[in-house]
Enzyme design. Structure first.
Site, PDB file in Angstrom:
ATOM      1  N   ARG A 138       1.642  -3.301   2.648  1.00 41.42           N
ATOM      2  CA  ARG A 138       1.899  -2.621   3.911  1.00 41.42           C
ATOM      3  C   ARG A 138       1.974  -1.129   3.596  1.00 41.42           C
ATOM      4  O   ARG A 138       2.460  -0.734   2.531  1.00 41.42           O
ATOM      5  CB  ARG A 138       3.230  -3.092   4.522  1.00 41.42           C
ATOM      6  CG  ARG A 138       3.484  -2.438   5.878  1.00 41.42           C
ATOM      7  CD  ARG A 138       4.897  -2.679   6.404  1.00 41.42           C
ATOM      8  NE  ARG A 138       5.047  -1.995   7.684  1.00 41.42           N
ATOM      9  CZ  ARG A 138       6.211  -1.790   8.306  1.00 41.42           C
ATOM     10  NH1 ARG A 138       7.332  -2.221   7.740  1.00 41.42           N
ATOM     11  NH2 ARG A 138       6.261  -1.156   9.459  1.00 41.42           N
ATOM     12  N   HIS A 139       1.518  -0.300   4.525  1.00 38.11           N
ATOM     13  CA  HIS A 139       1.590   1.152   4.336  1.00 38.11           C
ATOM     14  C   HIS A 139       3.031   1.595   4.067  1.00 38.11           C
ATOM     15  O   HIS A 139       3.991   0.873   4.346  1.00 38.11           O
ATOM     16  CB  HIS A 139       1.049   1.873   5.582  1.00 38.11           C
ATOM     17  CG  HIS A 139       1.783   1.464   6.832  1.00 38.11           C
ATOM     18  ND1 HIS A 139       3.046   1.929   7.140  1.00 38.11           N
ATOM     19  CD2 HIS A 139       1.452   0.599   7.814  1.00 38.11           C
ATOM     20  CE1 HIS A 139       3.458   1.389   8.274  1.00 38.11           C
ATOM     21  NE2 HIS A 139       2.505   0.564   8.705  1.00 38.11           N
ATOM     22  N   GLY A 140       3.187   2.809   3.561  1.00 38.81           N
ATOM     23  CA  GLY A 140       4.517   3.348   3.277  1.00 38.81           C
ATOM     24  C   GLY A 140       5.243   3.814   4.534  1.00 38.81           C
ATOM     25  O   GLY A 140       4.752   3.646   5.662  1.00 38.81           O
TER      26      GLY A 140
END
Length: 457
Positions: free
Chosen positions: A73-75
């Site tokens: 998942r993106h940051g």
């Protein structure tokens, strides 16, 4: 060598991180999908590059990693434009309230809070989100040095969303210049069919995403006794008539507390509106939405992810075939960046974090010990990693290829064995039905007959 490959630019942040503000510390375990990655791995607060307790491998020495497939998942990101708009409305209301005759300390304190979010930030990756990804890359390389060695091919893919593309670039940067992946700039390939499979699934879009009736449990909980109590308490603290607030506005206030902690590592005055008990109620509201929209609520939520699940196994199959033919592994490292909405359905398809009874508006108290807690499963920078090993000196040929699964850098036990290592043959056998009979096109077709959406679900 991997750990030392660039100076610690984060050093200046450490004093801040070490004195985690107390007011948000009591709430920070309940922010659901808006949780910092450090909530699942608290040791990273004091050392962002630590591999954590028990980091040593649990595989026999005769096993060598062949392939790593990571779905990330993106940051940490900024709020979306819609959330920022709602926060602006609430803040403007408090400004008007503070200008009134009667003193209201909480409203006055929040009126003085500088509203710094702008709609143009719309879900973009925050600087902390870049650090999340760079540090994750460095920890992964330290954990699997043979796979991240120089001149190994890295395949990087991402959803088309800006925050995911930037997360992919930050992950690559975290690996530093010493790792030559055939040129410094690894292209980040956009692959929405895998990373945003839900957008391409007509049945999911029509019957869940755009169908208000599908969220009936979420809406019922918003009107239920637990939320009513939180609503009344917040209205009282802000000296507002309770009818001027609703569950969505209260949630925006709560999530602002979470954003300020994740993005800036500060305790926002918005946090002071909530107790830990309130936080548990608001976490359940978030989890209900995840459960019914991305988790076990409806079969189509998880079935739509079989295109990604099958792709993972196709690459693992190819690596096994190449290894058996003594060829170099063509894709030793595959890293893909998506969303909470990418990972949650995939984990549901695999049967993880399933409770005995569904999450409902009416069973909040009974679900206090539930497995399905989105903040523990898909915080910012969440990661699901498949590692394929080749093992020498084994008793039987099917033991030659083995697999481990890590969620957020912790080994995950397999359902069929309750062990953290399995033979590849056994794993494929356990998921045989999904691998052979889950066809994305057929799963996602809208029913031809005219039935109501809820009947179909």
């Amino acid at each position: 060598a991997v750990v030392a490959m660039e100076p610690r630019r984060e050093a200046g942040l450490l004093p801040l991180l070490l004195v985690l503000p107390l007011a948000s510390a009591g709430l920070s375990g309940y922010f659901g999908t808006k949780s910092r990655y450090e909530e699942v791995n608290p040791y990273l607060v004091s050392d962002p590059l630590s591999l954590g307790p028990g980091a040593g491998g649990s595989l026999p020495a005769s096993c060598t990693p062949l392939q790593l497939r990571a779905v990330l998942r993106h940051g940490t990101r900024y709020p979306t434009a819609g959330q920022i708009r709602r926060l602006g409305e609430l803040h403007a209301r408090l400004l008007r309230r503070a200008a009134g005759p009667a003193a209201c300390p909480a409203a006055a304190a929040l009126a003085e809070w500088p509203m710094w979010y702008e709609e143009s930030l719309d879900g973009r990756l925050a600087p902390q989100g870049r650090r999340d990804m760079e540090q994750l890359a460095r920890r992964m390389a330290a954990r699997f040095p043979a796979l991240f060695a120089a001149r190994r091919r890295l395949a990087l893919a991402s959803s088309s969303k800006h925050r995911c593309l930037q997360s992919g670039a930050a992950f690559r940067r975290g690996l530093g210049p010493t790792l030559d992946f055939g040129g410094d700039e690894v292209e980040v390939e956009v692959n929405d069919s895998l990373m945003r499979f839900f957008d391409h699934c007509a049945k999911f879009v029509a019957l869940v995403e755009e169908n208000d009736a599908a969220m009936c449990q979420v809406n019922a909980f918003k009107e239920g006794p637990e939320m009513k109590k939180v609503l009344e308490k917040v209205a009282s603290a802000l000296c507002l008539p309770v009818e001027e607030l609703n569950a969505d506005l209260v949630q925006v206030a709560f999530l602002t507390c979470s954003y300020e902690l994740a993005i800036k590592n500060v305790t926002s005055p918005w946090c002071s509106l909530f107790s830990e008990e309130d936080a548990k109620v608001l976490e359940y509201l978030n989890d209900l939405k995840q459960y019914w929209k991305r988790g076990y609520g409806y079969d189509i939520n998880s079935r739509s992810s079989c295109v990604l699940f099958q792709d993972i196994f196709q690459h693992l199959d190819k690596a096994v075939e190449e290894s058996k033919s003594s060829k170099p592994i063509s894709s030793p490292l595959i890293v893909q960046v998506g969303h909470a909405e990418t990972l949650q359905p995939l984990l549901a398809l695999m049967g993880y974090f399933k409770d005995d009874e569904p999450l409902l508006a009416s069973n909040y108290a009974r679900q206090a010990q539930r497995k399905f807690r989105s903040g523990r499963i898909v915080p910012y920078a969440a990661n699901l990693v498949f590692v394929l090993y080749h093992c020498d000196h084994v008793n039987a040929s099917q033991e030659e290829y083995q697999v481990q699964l890590l969620l957020n850098e912790k080994l995950l036990a397999f359902h069929h064995s309750n062990e953290t290592t399995t033979t590849y043959t056994d794993l494929k056998d356990y998921y045989k039905d999904i691998l052979e009979n889950c066809h994305f096109k057929e799963e996602c077709e809208l029913p031809k007959v005219n039935v109501t959406a809820v009947d179909e679900l």
